[in-house]
Motif scaffolding. Structure first.
Motif, PDB file in Angstrom:
ATOM      1  N   TYR A  13       0.823  -1.214   0.000  1.00 26.62           N
ATOM      2  CA  TYR A  13       0.000   0.000   0.000  1.00 26.62           C
ATOM      3  C   TYR A  13       0.853   1.258   0.000  1.00 26.62           C
ATOM      4  O   TYR A  13       0.463   2.293  -0.525  1.00 26.62           O
ATOM      5  N   VAL A  14       2.059   1.152   0.591  1.00 28.75           N
ATOM      6  CA  VAL A  14       2.973   2.293   0.552  1.00 28.75           C
ATOM      7  C   VAL A  14       3.512   2.471  -0.875  1.00 28.75           C
ATOM      8  O   VAL A  14       3.556   3.589  -1.400  1.00 28.75           O
ATOM      9  N   LEU A  15       3.875   1.357  -1.503  1.00 25.84           N
ATOM     10  CA  LEU A  15       4.341   1.426  -2.890  1.00 25.84           C
ATOM     11  C   LEU A  15       3.238   1.975  -3.791  1.00 25.84           C
ATOM     12  O   LEU A  15       3.483   2.796  -4.675  1.00 25.84           O
ATOM     13  N   ALA A  16       1.993   1.516  -3.529  1.00 30.45           N
ATOM     14  CA  ALA A  16       0.874   1.982  -4.346  1.00 30.45           C
ATOM     15  C   ALA A  16       0.712   3.487  -4.213  1.00 30.45           C
ATOM     16  O   ALA A  16       0.427   4.177  -5.186  1.00 30.45           O
ATOM     17  N   SER A  17       0.926   3.996  -2.993  1.00 31.33           N
ATOM     18  CA  SER A  17       0.843   5.438  -2.790  1.00 31.33           C
ATOM     19  C   SER A  17       1.944   6.160  -3.545  1.00 31.33           C
ATOM     20  O   SER A  17       1.734   7.235  -4.088  1.00 31.33           O
ATOM     21  N   LYS A  18       3.117   5.539  -3.558  1.00 30.45           N
ATOM     22  CA  LYS A  18       4.220   6.157  -4.296  1.00 30.45           C
ATOM     23  C   LYS A  18       3.878   6.234  -5.776  1.00 30.45           C
ATOM     24  O   LYS A  18       4.082   7.261  -6.410  1.00 30.45           O
ATOM     25  N   THR A  19       3.354   5.127  -6.310  1.00 29.98           N
ATOM     26  CA  THR A  19       3.028   5.169  -7.735  1.00 29.98           C
ATOM     27  C   THR A  19       1.821   6.066  -7.990  1.00 29.98           C
ATOM     28  O   THR A  19       1.592   6.481  -9.110  1.00 29.98           O
ATOM     29  N   SER A  20       1.058   6.355  -6.932  1.00 27.71           N
ATOM     30  CA  SER A  20      -0.050   7.284  -7.118  1.00 27.71           C
ATOM     31  C   SER A  20       0.427   8.726  -7.037  1.00 27.71           C
ATOM     32  O   SER A  20      -0.387   9.641  -7.065  1.00 27.71           O
ATOM     33  N   GLY A  21       1.707   8.905  -6.875  1.00 30.65           N
ATOM     34  CA  GLY A  21       2.269  10.248  -6.912  1.00 30.65           C
ATOM     35  C   GLY A  21       2.256  10.988  -5.596  1.00 30.65           C
ATOM     36  O   GLY A  21       2.478  12.190  -5.572  1.00 30.65           O
ATOM     37  N   SER A  22       1.998  10.290  -4.464  1.00 30.21           N
ATOM     38  CA  SER A  22       2.012  10.985  -3.180  1.00 30.21           C
ATOM     39  C   SER A  22       3.448  11.190  -2.705  1.00 30.21           C
ATOM     40  O   SER A  22       4.299  10.335  -2.921  1.00 30.21           O
ATOM     41  N   SER A  23       3.673  12.322  -2.047  1.00 30.01           N
ATOM     42  CA  SER A  23       5.025  12.616  -1.565  1.00 30.01           C
ATOM     43  C   SER A  23       5.325  11.780  -0.320  1.00 30.01           C
ATOM     44  O   SER A  23       4.417  11.243   0.315  1.00 30.01           O
ATOM     45  N   ASP A  24       6.601  11.698   0.030  1.00 27.90           N
ATOM     46  CA  ASP A  24       7.006  10.908   1.199  1.00 27.90           C
ATOM     47  C   ASP A  24       6.298  11.370   2.465  1.00 27.90           C
ATOM     48  O   ASP A  24       5.839  10.569   3.272  1.00 27.90           O
ATOM     49  N   TRP A  25       6.206  12.686   2.638  1.00 29.91           N
ATOM     50  CA  TRP A  25       5.591  13.201   3.873  1.00 29.91           C
ATOM     51  C   TRP A  25       4.116  12.848   3.913  1.00 29.91           C
ATOM     52  O   TRP A  25       3.568  12.507   4.949  1.00 29.91           O
ATOM     53  N   LYS A  26       3.491  12.954   2.741  1.00 28.66           N
ATOM     54  CA  LYS A  26       2.079  12.632   2.670  1.00 28.66           C
ATOM     55  C   LYS A  26       1.878  11.140   2.986  1.00 28.66           C
ATOM     56  O   LYS A  26       0.955  10.776   3.708  1.00 28.66           O
TER      57      LYS A  26
ATOM     58  N   ARG B 189      -0.377  10.458   6.026  1.00 25.93           N
ATOM     59  CA  ARG B 189      -1.745  10.125   5.621  1.00 25.93           C
ATOM     60  C   ARG B 189      -1.931   8.623   5.418  1.00 25.93           C
ATOM     61  O   ARG B 189      -3.041   8.125   5.501  1.00 25.93           O
ATOM     62  N   GLU B 190      -0.863   7.912   5.115  1.00 28.42           N
ATOM     63  CA  GLU B 190      -1.001   6.476   4.844  1.00 28.42           C
ATOM     64  C   GLU B 190      -0.547   5.626   6.032  1.00 28.42           C
ATOM     65  O   GLU B 190      -1.264   4.773   6.507  1.00 28.42           O
ATOM     66  N   VAL B 191       0.695   5.889   6.479  1.00 31.08           N
ATOM     67  CA  VAL B 191       1.259   5.037   7.533  1.00 31.08           C
ATOM     68  C   VAL B 191       0.693   5.415   8.903  1.00 31.08           C
ATOM     69  O   VAL B 191       0.297   4.557   9.679  1.00 31.08           O
ATOM     70  N   LEU B 192       0.619   6.705   9.176  1.00 32.98           N
ATOM     71  CA  LEU B 192       0.184   7.162  10.500  1.00 32.98           C
ATOM     72  C   LEU B 192      -1.181   6.590  10.919  1.00 32.98           C
ATOM     73  O   LEU B 192      -1.313   6.114  12.051  1.00 32.98           O
ATOM     74  N   PRO B 193      -2.196   6.622  10.037  1.00 35.59           N
ATOM     75  CA  PRO B 193      -3.486   6.050  10.460  1.00 35.59           C
ATOM     76  C   PRO B 193      -3.378   4.590  10.887  1.00 35.59           C
ATOM     77  O   PRO B 193      -4.156   4.133  11.717  1.00 35.59           O
TER      78      PRO B 193
ATOM     79  N   PHE C 161      -2.664  14.013  -9.306  1.00 41.15           N
ATOM     80  CA  PHE C 161      -2.296  14.364 -10.678  1.00 41.15           C
ATOM     81  C   PHE C 161      -3.321  15.244 -11.366  1.00 41.15           C
ATOM     82  O   PHE C 161      -3.042  15.837 -12.390  1.00 41.15           O
ATOM     83  N   GLU C 162      -4.552  15.261 -10.851  1.00 45.94           N
ATOM     84  CA  GLU C 162      -5.556  16.058 -11.533  1.00 45.94           C
ATOM     85  C   GLU C 162      -6.188  17.016 -10.553  1.00 45.94           C
ATOM     86  O   GLU C 162      -6.105  16.839  -9.347  1.00 45.94           O
ATOM     87  N   ASP C 163      -6.828  18.016 -11.101  1.00 43.96           N
ATOM     88  CA  ASP C 163      -7.406  19.046 -10.261  1.00 43.96           C
ATOM     89  C   ASP C 163      -8.908  19.026 -10.442  1.00 43.96           C
ATOM     90  O   ASP C 163      -9.455  19.733 -11.276  1.00 43.96           O
ATOM     91  N   LEU C 164      -9.582  18.187  -9.694  1.00 45.91           N
ATOM     92  CA  LEU C 164     -11.020  18.042  -9.842  1.00 45.91           C
ATOM     93  C   LEU C 164     -11.729  18.571  -8.603  1.00 45.91           C
ATOM     94  O   LEU C 164     -11.181  18.563  -7.513  1.00 45.91           O
TER      95      LEU C 164
END
Lengths: 319, 305, 322
Positions: B194-207, B211-215, C123-126
């Motif tokens: 799920y962390v890798l998936a977040s990375k490929t979803s373009g989320s930054s490390d801090w996010k 937002r992912e690990v902390l919860p 990636f998008e602004d919706l």
């Protein structure tokens, strides 16, 4: 094996250096210097200034630090401000008392904790386990000093079974007399202290046994028809008790930080009590030496723990 | 389309009950189910109400004012429910203020330590490698320091010593256990898909970290906070008991219990130390019970997964 | 010939092995050791290998979650092994991933809506409404009921979760999706369902897949071009026909012979064939691998068919084939 030990030793060296620097820094923060203890009211200001210069107190801090460490290696911990005796001999007398108290506590801790942990793990969720869990919860939840206060109030003051202070009574004579008196003074603090220390070990042992019970290798042994008793003693217990051995180092470390409180409640003349007395008398040379000693003993406790753990658990060793 | 939306709307109402597999709401439900834990929780609330509410009606200067003429009244004498101490101060009032102070210090230190420990643990565990190695060396070092003696010495050396300094000193050392706890957990999470998936979803490390690990840590965090509060109250009262915690002018449960250090008080004047001892026992045991109940529930849930 | 969308050039991913007293790097695990291939627009490229062959690592390097030690991955004329290049072109908007374990790839603490919306938000602004509409559409595409958005991953079955994973991967209209064994954790009955959704989406949006699997049966169903990976290197590359009907490398043959066949009458024959291939593989290691046990460089046989064998061996094989 020796590689692990050697490497662990090497890690200790920088830790020791930083520790000594910190203690030195702390010592510099304290008012007064090693001469305050030697000065008597009649020595004049010029004489003190001369002494300061002669002993290098005007040198840069790192020169002073190196000298301080050098003296330390020669066993010279300085002079007590208050008692006007060498700190080393002051600490030595008290350290012996703390050593005996700690030894008795460790022995009691393990001889209480291991049967309790085994019983709780073996009879998981039965009444034995539940009773031990309740006991364990109490010793974990109650702050140590409250436990000791209640103990001394009940057993020493109310029931009068044990002495309320000291390490040996003044009129004890002969080897056996002194030994008996020492034991008599130590037994209540040691038991109370041991009960508080058992918590982690009991919990760890219980969890280990409960977890090992359902491991595949245990199931295999059972399915091969190995009798339940043999399964428990040869497989489960062996694998659960060994890690406990490694707790020894941690226990020693824990005993040191706790010694202050137990020795204070029981007015037991050990290192912890010496520390508290020194601080209330502002005896800073003694304090500095004691903190360094506490730090070094903690390091040593950790070292022992890590080495024991690497003996017990081959996975940790360096290949 | 509009039809579909409507059906979504009604379905939304039915499925609102979906609960995450862990977290704050679950913790509340856990306590509600365990009746003893619920009782413990109510007792804690009552103690908080008594100490914090009671303190609102008290003035520190009045409570700690010395009046030798009133010294050593026993239980219930001269309108003092729990008597008075050597300085003629009302033990009941000292108890309320001391209880509040001890709890407040426990809470403050916990707040600082948990925040620090969580942040540092997250960073070390998430980034790993050199960052982790450096942080863990520092943690190792702080943990081998003789913390208790150092705090005691610093309390006597630092000028203008007050409660805030005490909070600072305690916080300096005790964040390390929390950091270690969360670091090892995050370390186990960071390679998760799920962390890798977040990375490929373009989320930054801090996010990803917050937002992912902390919860996924919240249950652990709640348990750790509860147990740490109890632990820190224990440490503060121990320090005050030895005389190096809160300044003498600020009441603390530890200071009250330290009356028992004088053999003359232990049997002859139990009102000096018994009430504070009982209150501290109630606080410690109830908080710890709630913490343990949460822990048990958490373990059981983990085993189910 | 179709347009190439992604080229992988001499990709290497090495993991250091630390040992000894000073804990220094003494050797490397060559997870991916000089891999070349390219993926065409709209095709499904199959990457096959046993566990530990480096196929997943290759996939992770392509989406950018695994750092490449050396080599290039060219997308849109840029080397996307470099993080700043990936950032510049919002690379992950175009290249997404579907993971093997649907449970661990969905954050257990997030609702489905937030899971699927994550790449959209990045990636998008919706607006919130547009975003929700989009998520509903995506769920519709993978055949999930619209009330799923308020639920948590643990409330779904494995097949449903994997469909949610597919929905997330297509959320930003990507051009390439790396599917890392997307169905190997699912029951056979559910596998076909998920694969059909994937195919359906591919036709609808002209997406390319890099389909990573150990299951030759599934890959045959999905891929036109196939690469076989072993010990971090490619052993054979070809079209579906070339790989399945004219395998050259012993490792490919071995994989093919291991596919279970529902063919009662020739059971003994199949078994004999399997044992022959296995014996050949075990006995003649030197013929197929160099002295260090590594795979040889690839040799071209036809415009589309490559095999990792020395020249003389290729000729010998060709003769045998005739």
């Amino acid at each position: 094996m020796w590689k692990t030990v050697l490497r662990r030793f090497l890690i200790m060296i920088p830790q020791l250096i930083i520790l000594s620097m910190l203690v030195f820094l702390l010592a510099k923060m304290m008012p007064g210097d090693p001469f305050t203890g030697m000065i008597n009211p009649n020595s004049d200001a010029r004489e003190i200034a001369r002494l300061r210069q002669a002993y290098g107190l005007n040198d840069p801090w790192w020169v002073q630090y190196c000298r301080w460490v050098g003296n330390m290696f020669h066993g010279d911990l300085g002079q007590s401000y208050i008692q006007h005796v060498p700190v080393a001999s002051l600490i030595w007398d008290r350290a012996v008392n703390t050593f005996w108290l700690s030894l008795l506590t460790v022995l009691l801790t393990y001889s209480i904790a291991i049967p309790m942990g085994i019983s709780a793990g073996r009879h998981q969720d039965e009444w034995q386990d539940q009773a031990i869990q309740i006991f364990n919860y109490i010793t974990f939840a109650v702050p140590g000093f409250v436990f000791y206060i209640l103990g001394i109030w009940l057993f020493s003051f109310t029931l009068g079974w044990f002495p309320i202070s000291g390490s040996v009574s003044a009129n004890a004579s002969g080897f056996w007399g002194v030994l008996g008196s020492r034991l008599y003074h130590m037994i209540l603090p040691a038991i109370l202290y041991a009960l508080i220390t058992t918590t982690t070990i009991v919990q760890y042992l219980r969890t280990g046994i409960v977890d090992n019970k359902v491991e595949d290798y245990v199931r295999t042994a059972r399915s091969k028809g190995v009798p339940e008793n043999v399964v428990f003693h040869k497989h489960i217990l062996r694998n659960s008790v060994l890690p406990i051995v490694a707790f020894l180092g941690n226990t020693i470390t824990g005993l040191l930080s706790g010694s202050m409180i137990i020795e204070s409640v029981f007015s037991y003349p050990g290192m912890g009590k010496l520390f508290l007395d020194s601080i209330s008398q502002r005896d800073y040379t003694t304090l500095t030496a004691l903190i360094l000693l506490f730090g070094m003993l903690t390091l040593l406790g950790n070292l022992i723990s890590d080495i024991l753990l690497s003996i017990v658990d081959p996975r940790i060793r360096v290949k | 389309m509009s039809n579909k939306k409507k059906s979504t709307q009604t379905k939304q109402d039915q499925t609102q009950v979906s609960l995450p597999p862990s977290g704050f709401k679950v913790a509340v439900r856990e306590i509600w189910r365990d009746k003893i834990a619920l009782t413990a929780f109510i007792v804690i609330c009552l103690i908080l109400l008594l100490t914090f509410g009671g303190s609102l009606f008290l003035k520190k200067s009045q409570v700690t004012e010395i009046n030798i003429a009133e010294a050593y009244y026993g239980w219930g004498q001269a309108g003092h429910i729990f008597g008075t101490d050597d300085g003629g101060r009302d033990i009941f009032k000292l108890l309320i203020m001391g209880g509040r102070n001890s709890i407040l210090i426990g809470l403050s230190v916990t707040a600082i330590d948990e925040t620090l420990g969580l942040l540092i643990g997250l960073i070390a565990g998430y980034f790993g490698g050199t960052v982790d190695a450096v942080i863990m060396r520092i943690v190792d070092f702080v943990q081998i320091l003789p913390q208790f003696p150092i705090i005691i010495v610093l309390t006597t050396v630092i000028p203008n010593y007050n409660a805030f300094v005490l909070v600072g000193l305690m916080s300096m050392f005790y964040w390390t256990t929390t950091a270690r706890l969360f670091r090892s957990f995050v370390l186990s999470q960071r390679g998760r898909d799920y962390v890798l998936a977040s990375k490929t979803s373009g989320s930054s490390d801090w996010k990803i970290m917050f937002r992912e690990v902390l919860p996924n840590i919240t249950s652990m965090l709640i348990i750790d906070v509860v147990l740490t509060v109890a632990g820190n109250i224990g440490i503060e009262t121990s320090l005050s008991f030895l005389g190096y915690g809160l300044p003498i002018t600020t009441p603390s449960l530890g200071t009250l219990i330290s009356f028992a250090n004088d053999p003359a008080n232990v049997v002859a004047r139990p009102w000096l130390w018994v009430p504070a001892t009982v209150l501290l026992l109630l606080i410690s045991m109830n908080i710890n019970y709630v913490g343990r109940a949460l822990q048990r529930a958490g373990d059981a849930r983990q085993r189910e997964n | 010939m179709a347009k190439e969308i992604l080229q992988i050039k001499d990709l290497r991913v090495l993991f250091p092995i630390r040992s000894g007293f000073w804990n220094r790097i003494t050797d490397y695990v060559r997870a991916v050791d000089g891999v070349n291939f390219s993926i065409n627009e709209g095709e499904t490229y199959g990457l096959i290998g046993e566990s530990g062959s480096g196929k997943s690592t290759t996939g992770k390097a392509i989406v950018g979650v695994q750092k490449a030690t050396s080599g290039q991955i060219i997308y849109d004329g840029l080397d996307v092994t470099k993080a700043h290049n990936r950032k510049k072109i919002s690379y992950n908007k175009d290249v997404q991933m579907i993971f093997q374990d649907s449970m661990s790839s969905l954050n257990p603490r997030k609702r489905i809506e937030d899971i699927i919306a994550e790449p959209i938000r990045n990636f998008e602004d919706l607006t919130t409404d547009e975003e929700r509409k989009r998520v509903q559409e995506l769920l519709d595409i993978v055949g999930m009921p619209s009330d799923s958005i308020y639920k948590f991953p643990h409330e779904f079955s494995g097949g449903q979760r994997q469909r949610i994973g597919v929905a997330r991967a297509v959320a930003t209209n990507p051009k390439l999706i790396v599917a890392d064994e997307p169905t190997s954790a699912l029951d056979l009955s559910v596998q076909a369902q998920v694969l059909n959704f994937m195919k359906h989406i591919q036709q609808q949006y002209n997406i390319s897949y890099l389909f990573i699997s150990h299951d030759l049966g599934v890959v045959k169903h999905m891929s036109e071009n196939i690469a076989i990976m072993h010990r971090g290197r490619l052993v054979e590359v070809g079209t579906r026909d070339e790989i399945y009907n004219h395998p050259m490398h012993i490792y490919t043959k071995r994989l093919l012979s291991a596919i279970p066949k529902v063919d009662v009458e020739h059971r003994e024959e199949n078994k004999r064939h399997r044992e022959e291939v296995e014996a050949e593989f075990q006995h003649d290691q030197k013929r197929w691998y160099d002295e260090d046990g590594r795979v040889f460089p690839l040799q071209q046989l036809s415009p589309t068919h490559w095999v990792a064998l020395p020249k003389q061996e290729v000729q010998a094989q060709m003769k045998e084939e005739k």
